[in-house]
Design a protein around this motif. Structure first.
Motif, PDB file in Angstrom:
ATOM      1  N   THR A 281       0.553  -0.962   0.135  1.00 32.66           N
ATOM      2  CA  THR A 281       0.043  -0.076   0.219  1.00 32.66           C
ATOM      3  C   THR A 281       0.834   1.324   0.080  1.00 32.66           C
ATOM      4  N   SER A 282       0.497   2.421  -1.089  1.00 29.70           N
ATOM      5  CA  SER A 282       1.404   3.265  -0.872  1.00 29.70           C
ATOM      6  C   SER A 282       0.621   4.632  -0.243  1.00 29.70           C
ATOM      7  N   ASP A 283       0.646   5.457  -0.131  1.00 28.88           N
ATOM      8  CA  ASP A 283      -0.144   6.869   0.796  1.00 28.88           C
ATOM      9  C   ASP A 283      -0.085   7.830  -0.906  1.00 28.88           C
ATOM     10  N   SER A 284       1.312   7.134  -1.744  1.00 31.22           N
ATOM     11  CA  SER A 284       0.961   8.322  -2.243  1.00 31.22           C
ATOM     12  C   SER A 284       1.463   7.977  -4.175  1.00 31.22           C
ATOM     13  N   ARG A 285       1.571   8.538  -5.216  1.00 29.03           N
ATOM     14  CA  ARG A 285       0.847   8.413  -6.783  1.00 29.03           C
ATOM     15  C   ARG A 285       2.240   7.907  -7.899  1.00 29.03           C
ATOM     16  N   THR A 286       3.072   7.879  -7.574  1.00 25.18           N
ATOM     17  CA  THR A 286       3.924   7.222  -8.525  1.00 25.18           C
ATOM     18  C   THR A 286       3.709   7.711 -10.382  1.00 25.18           C
ATOM     19  N   HIS A 287       3.996   8.129 -10.947  1.00 28.16           N
ATOM     20  CA  HIS A 287       3.989   7.930 -12.360  1.00 28.16           C
ATOM     21  C   HIS A 287       5.256   7.732 -13.156  1.00 28.16           C
ATOM     22  N   LEU A 288       4.912   6.285 -13.370  1.00 27.05           N
ATOM     23  CA  LEU A 288       6.170   5.909 -14.493  1.00 27.05           C
ATOM     24  C   LEU A 288       5.419   5.490 -16.455  1.00 27.05           C
ATOM     25  N   ASP A 289       6.920   5.361 -16.642  1.00 27.56           N
ATOM     26  CA  ASP A 289       7.213   5.067 -18.260  1.00 27.56           C
ATOM     27  C   ASP A 289       7.379   4.090 -18.203  1.00 27.56           C
ATOM     28  N   LEU A 290       6.947   2.650 -19.108  1.00 30.59           N
ATOM     29  CA  LEU A 290       6.501   1.782 -19.998  1.00 30.59           C
ATOM     30  C   LEU A 290       8.039   2.302 -21.270  1.00 30.59           C
ATOM     31  N   ILE A 291       9.672   1.307 -20.663  1.00 26.92           N
ATOM     32  CA  ILE A 291      10.475   1.453 -21.085  1.00 26.92           C
ATOM     33  C   ILE A 291      10.806   0.433 -21.868  1.00 26.92           C
ATOM     34  N   GLU A 292       9.925  -1.199 -21.637  1.00 23.28           N
ATOM     35  CA  GLU A 292       9.898  -2.445 -22.549  1.00 23.28           C
ATOM     36  C   GLU A 292       9.470  -2.710 -21.983  1.00 23.28           C
ATOM     37  N   THR A 293       8.960  -3.912 -23.200  1.00 23.30           N
ATOM     38  CA  THR A 293       8.393  -4.680 -23.510  1.00 23.30           C
ATOM     39  C   THR A 293       8.354  -6.362 -23.630  1.00 23.30           C
ATOM     40  N   ARG A 294       8.445  -7.374 -23.080  1.00 25.43           N
ATOM     41  CA  ARG A 294       8.578  -8.600 -23.992  1.00 25.43           C
ATOM     42  C   ARG A 294       7.937  -9.775 -23.692  1.00 25.43           C
ATOM     43  N   LEU A 295       7.348 -11.280 -24.774  1.00 27.60           N
ATOM     44  CA  LEU A 295       6.463 -11.711 -24.532  1.00 27.60           C
ATOM     45  C   LEU A 295       7.792 -13.346 -24.750  1.00 27.60           C
ATOM     46  N   PHE A 296       7.909 -14.183 -23.497  1.00 25.71           N
ATOM     47  CA  PHE A 296       8.306 -15.069 -23.002  1.00 25.71           C
ATOM     48  C   PHE A 296       7.786 -16.605 -23.486  1.00 25.71           C
ATOM     49  N   PRO A 297       7.988 -17.351 -23.413  1.00 33.10           N
ATOM     50  CA  PRO A 297       7.116 -18.283 -23.518  1.00 33.10           C
ATOM     51  C   PRO A 297       6.670 -19.180 -22.359  1.00 33.10           C
ATOM     52  N   GLY A 298       4.900 -19.741 -23.084  1.00 33.91           N
ATOM     53  CA  GLY A 298       4.189 -19.855 -22.391  1.00 33.91           C
ATOM     54  C   GLY A 298       3.086 -18.658 -21.355  1.00 33.91           C
ATOM     55  N   GLY A 299       3.451 -17.653 -22.454  1.00 36.45           N
ATOM     56  CA  GLY A 299       2.453 -16.496 -22.059  1.00 36.45           C
ATOM     57  C   GLY A 299       2.822 -15.403 -21.159  1.00 36.45           C
ATOM     58  N   VAL A 300       4.340 -15.379 -20.979  1.00 37.74           N
ATOM     59  CA  VAL A 300       4.947 -14.497 -19.812  1.00 37.74           C
ATOM     60  C   VAL A 300       4.404 -12.866 -20.098  1.00 37.74           C
ATOM     61  N   THR A 301       5.051 -11.994 -19.744  1.00 37.56           N
ATOM     62  CA  THR A 301       4.911 -10.949 -19.840  1.00 37.56           C
ATOM     63  C   THR A 301       6.570 -10.192 -18.964  1.00 37.56           C
ATOM     64  N   LEU A 302       7.269  -9.424 -19.790  1.00 38.65           N
ATOM     65  CA  LEU A 302       8.502  -8.471 -19.147  1.00 38.65           C
ATOM     66  C   LEU A 302       7.491  -7.107 -19.462  1.00 38.65           C
ATOM     67  N   ALA A 303       7.507  -6.086 -18.247  1.00 35.81           N
ATOM     68  CA  ALA A 303       6.763  -4.354 -18.301  1.00 35.81           C
ATOM     69  C   ALA A 303       8.360  -4.012 -18.051  1.00 35.81           C
ATOM     70  N   ARG A 304       8.739  -3.668 -18.506  1.00 38.81           N
ATOM     71  CA  ARG A 304       9.750  -2.173 -17.318  1.00 38.81           C
ATOM     72  C   ARG A 304       9.352  -1.191 -17.367  1.00 38.81           C
ATOM     73  N   TYR A 305       9.363  -0.604 -16.438  1.00 36.52           N
ATOM     74  CA  TYR A 305       8.618   0.984 -16.613  1.00 36.52           C
ATOM     75  C   TYR A 305       9.557   1.966 -15.385  1.00 36.52           C
ATOM     76  N   GLU A 306      10.036   2.148 -15.556  1.00 33.43           N
ATOM     77  CA  GLU A 306      10.855   3.887 -15.124  1.00 33.43           C
ATOM     78  C   GLU A 306      10.314   5.149 -14.102  1.00 33.43           C
ATOM     79  N   THR A 307      10.794   4.993 -13.054  1.00 35.65           N
ATOM     80  CA  THR A 307      10.113   6.675 -12.239  1.00 35.65           C
ATOM     81  C   THR A 307      10.361   7.503 -13.513  1.00 35.65           C
ATOM     82  N   ARG A 308       9.284   8.400 -13.326  1.00 37.17           N
ATOM     83  CA  ARG A 308       9.064  10.169 -13.657  1.00 37.17           C
ATOM     84  C   ARG A 308       9.669  10.339 -12.897  1.00 37.17           C
ATOM     85  N   ARG A 309      10.711  11.016 -12.661  1.00 37.97           N
ATOM     86  CA  ARG A 309      11.135  12.107 -11.235  1.00 37.97           C
ATOM     87  C   ARG A 309      11.049  13.808 -12.097  1.00 37.97           C
TER      88      ARG A 309
END
Length: 187
Positions: free
Chosen positions: A159-187
């Motif tokens: 649980t967080s008491d503040s909002r954090t904005h993120l930027d998606l910087i990478e996605t990737r699909l792996f076998p078995g339907g596993v997905t990667l999503a990499r986000y960078e914190t917007r400063r």
């Protein structure tokens, strides 16, 4: 300043472990295991909470010596041992395998470690990462989402008491339907 990265395998409903600390649902494919190995090799320092430390240190110190260990497992075990580690715990008395123990304030120590270099460091363990999230110290989030609903357990996000904005910087699909999503914190 070092970049702090929080990355874990996550169920589709947002858990890093099912009830009873069950992580059997997140068994990686060969391709995903290799990706985690390459990711781990980019870190000059690894930060662990007690429970994740106990999980990792119960196998990886000798993972390369296990009967039938695959080349990628041998390489992962060696990299794990060689990477400097900091373990945060108020209950452990000692740690080994290129690790040091911190019993004091985690946020203060993580802040100091971030300022003490310019590489990448990982953070693992929901409680430890949650404290770093609350303090605004995490620079990157890596969610490797497995197509399974576990119904409860240890959540990736606390649980967080503040909002954090993120930027998606990478996605990737792996076998078995596993997905990667990499986000960078917007400063």
């Amino acid at each position: 300043m070092r970049k702090l990265v929080y990355g874990m395998n996550v169920s589709l409903d947002g858990y890093i472990a099912a009830p009873g600390d069950d992580i059997t649902w997140s068994e990686p494919s060969e391709e995903l295991f290799q990706w985690w190995l390459e990711e781990d090799k980019t870190f000059e320092l690894a930060l662990y909470g007690r429970r994740l430390w106990e999980t990792m240190s119960s196998y990886w110190p000798t993972g390369d010596q296990q009967p039938g260990a695959l080349p990628r497992e041998i390489e992962f075990a060696r990299n794990w041992r060689d990477t400097p580690k900091v373990v945060f715990s108020s209950t452990l008395e000692t740690v080994a395998w290129n690790a040091r123990l911190v019993k004091g304030d985690a946020v203060t120590e993580i802040t100091r470690l971030k300022a003490d270099g310019d590489g990448r460091m990982s953070i693992g363990g929901a409680s430890l990462a949650g404290a770093a999230m609350q303090a605004g110290l995490i620079d990157e989030y890596v969610l490797v989402t497995h197509p399974v609903l576990v119904g409860g357990g240890t959540p990736f996000f606390t649980t967080s008491d503040s909002r954090t904005h993120l930027d998606l910087i990478e996605t990737r699909l792996f076998p078995g339907g596993v997905t990667l999503a990499r986000y960078e914190t917007r400063r």
